[in-house]
Design an enzyme around this catalytic site. Structure first.
Site, short mmCIF file in Angstrom:
data_model
loop_
_atom_site.label_atom_id
_atom_site.label_comp_id
_atom_site.label_asym_id
_atom_site.label_seq_id
_atom_site.Cartn_x
_atom_site.Cartn_y
_atom_site.Cartn_z
N ASP A 3 0.83 -1.21 0.00
CA ASP A 3 0.00 0.00 0.00
C ASP A 3 0.86 1.27 0.00
O ASP A 3 1.97 1.27 0.54
CB ASP A 3 -0.90 -0.02 1.25
CG ASP A 3 -2.07 0.94 1.12
OD1 ASP A 3 -2.30 1.46 0.03
OD2 ASP A 3 -2.73 1.18 2.15
N ASN A 10 -10.79 -2.43 -6.17
CA ASN A 10 -9.99 -1.46 -6.92
C ASN A 10 -10.65 -1.04 -8.25
O ASN A 10 -10.21 -0.08 -8.88
CB ASN A 10 -8.57 -1.97 -7.18
CG ASN A 10 -7.68 -1.91 -5.95
OD1 ASN A 10 -6.76 -2.73 -5.79
ND2 ASN A 10 -7.93 -0.97 -5.05
C1 FPP Z 1 -1.43 0.39 -3.48
O1 FPP Z 1 -1.09 1.71 -3.58
C2 FPP Z 1 -1.06 -0.34 -4.66
C3 FPP Z 1 -1.89 -0.85 -5.61
C4 FPP Z 1 -3.35 -0.79 -5.61
C5 FPP Z 1 -1.36 -1.54 -6.76
C6 FPP Z 1 -0.25 -2.46 -6.46
C7 FPP Z 1 0.65 -2.48 -7.57
C8 FPP Z 1 1.97 -2.42 -7.50
C9 FPP Z 1 2.78 -2.39 -6.29
C10 FPP Z 1 2.67 -2.39 -8.75
C11 FPP Z 1 3.35 -3.59 -9.20
C12 FPP Z 1 2.91 -4.89 -8.84
C13 FPP Z 1 3.28 -5.96 -9.54
C14 FPP Z 1 2.82 -7.28 -9.11
C15 FPP Z 1 4.13 -5.84 -10.72
P1 FPP Z 1 -2.27 2.76 -3.62
O2 FPP Z 1 -2.47 3.19 -5.02
O3 FPP Z 1 -3.46 2.18 -2.95
O4 FPP Z 1 -1.66 3.92 -2.78
P2 FPP Z 1 -2.45 4.99 -1.93
O5 FPP Z 1 -3.13 4.24 -0.83
O6 FPP Z 1 -1.37 5.86 -1.46
O7 FPP Z 1 -3.40 5.65 -2.87
#
Ligand code: FPP
Length: 230
Positions: A14, A62
């Site tokens: 996250d 999501n």
């Molecule tokens: C959370 O950050 C992350 C995600 C919803 C996506 C996860 C994806 C990755 C880490 C990229 C790569 C993964 C792979 C498997 C190649 P957020 O967007 O929820 O952050 P925030 O809470 O700060 O908005």
């Protein structure tokens, strides 16, 4: 290191968006930076003797994000697999995916199936990526499959056998970055007796050293699984 090593670590990665926004960059930049952390953390797990690492990449919730961000995330996942294929094979990583396959782009689900097949004999570590995954969705689909089979007197073993996570042992250690303290509908069944660790850092800043420190802490926890210590 003579720590007690967890067999299965699950991570809620996250904070990519906030990490980027605090730097005046786009959320997408944060996701790309977040992707760069996946390999070093997986290889650290492998080095330490962890057998399974499971990462939450895209949840059933999501889909509520802007379509542009969703499209770019799916594109990033596919590009990541293409780009890392060689390193995944070199490090004998067995890749698996959990989650629904019926709503994501076909070129991504095709790539996921290709990687699962290509890496099926690798035995260095099992890296499972959760894409369009929700714990409640997984349980609901499993129960519906049991109903379709006309099963009655359903046991815990029956349910586990029909979950996407059927091939995974229970999670020993759950890590969530960005200091949020929620499960967010991750692997509800498999987290039943996990130890939870919350890390203040955003995912793009999470390092193999952070992982090692958490495992050291995990090692000190007294896991009783509902029993008492005599
Ligand atoms: C959370 O950050 C992350 C995600 C919803 C996506 C996860 C994806 C990755 C880490 C990229 C790569 C993964 C792979 C498997 C190649 P957020 O967007 O929820 O952050 P925030 O809470 O700060 O908005």
């Amino acid at each position: 290191m003579d720590f007690k090593i967890p067999k299965h670590i699950a991570i809620i990665m996250d904070g990519n968006g906030r990490w980027a926004q605090e730097k005046g960059k786009s959320r997408i930049y944060g996701h790309y930076k977040g992707a760069e952390v996946v390999e070093p953390i997986t290889l650290k797990c492998k080095d330490l003797g962890v057998s399974y690492i499971t990462l939450f990449a895209f949840s059933t919730e999501n889909w509520k994000r802007p379509q542009e961000e969703i499209d770019i995330l799916f594109k990033l996942f596919k590009e990541y697999l293409i780009q890392k294929e060689e390193s995944i094979m070199k490090n004998s990583v067995n890749m698996r995916f959990i989650g629904r396959r019926d709503r994501i782009p076909k070129e991504l689900s095709d790539m996921m199936s290709y990687m699962e097949q290509k890496t099926s004999h690798n035995n260095g570590i099992t890296l499972t990526i959760a894409v369009d995954y929700g714990g409640t969705d997984d349980l609901t689909r499993a129960i519906n499959k049991l109903i379709e089979l006309g099963k009655t007197n359903i046991t815990e073993k029956d349910i586990k056998g029909f979950l996407d996570t059927s091939f995974l042992p229970e999670v020993d250690l759950l890590i969530r970055t960005s200091n949020e303290k929620r499960i967010s509908n991750f692997m509800l069944w498999d987290l039943a007796y996990s130890e939870f660790f919350f890390c203040e850092k955003y995912w793009p800043d999470f390092t193999p050293e952070d992982l090692e420190n958490i495992i050291e802490e995990f090692s000190k926890r007294d896991r009783r699984f509902g029993a008492i210590v005599v």
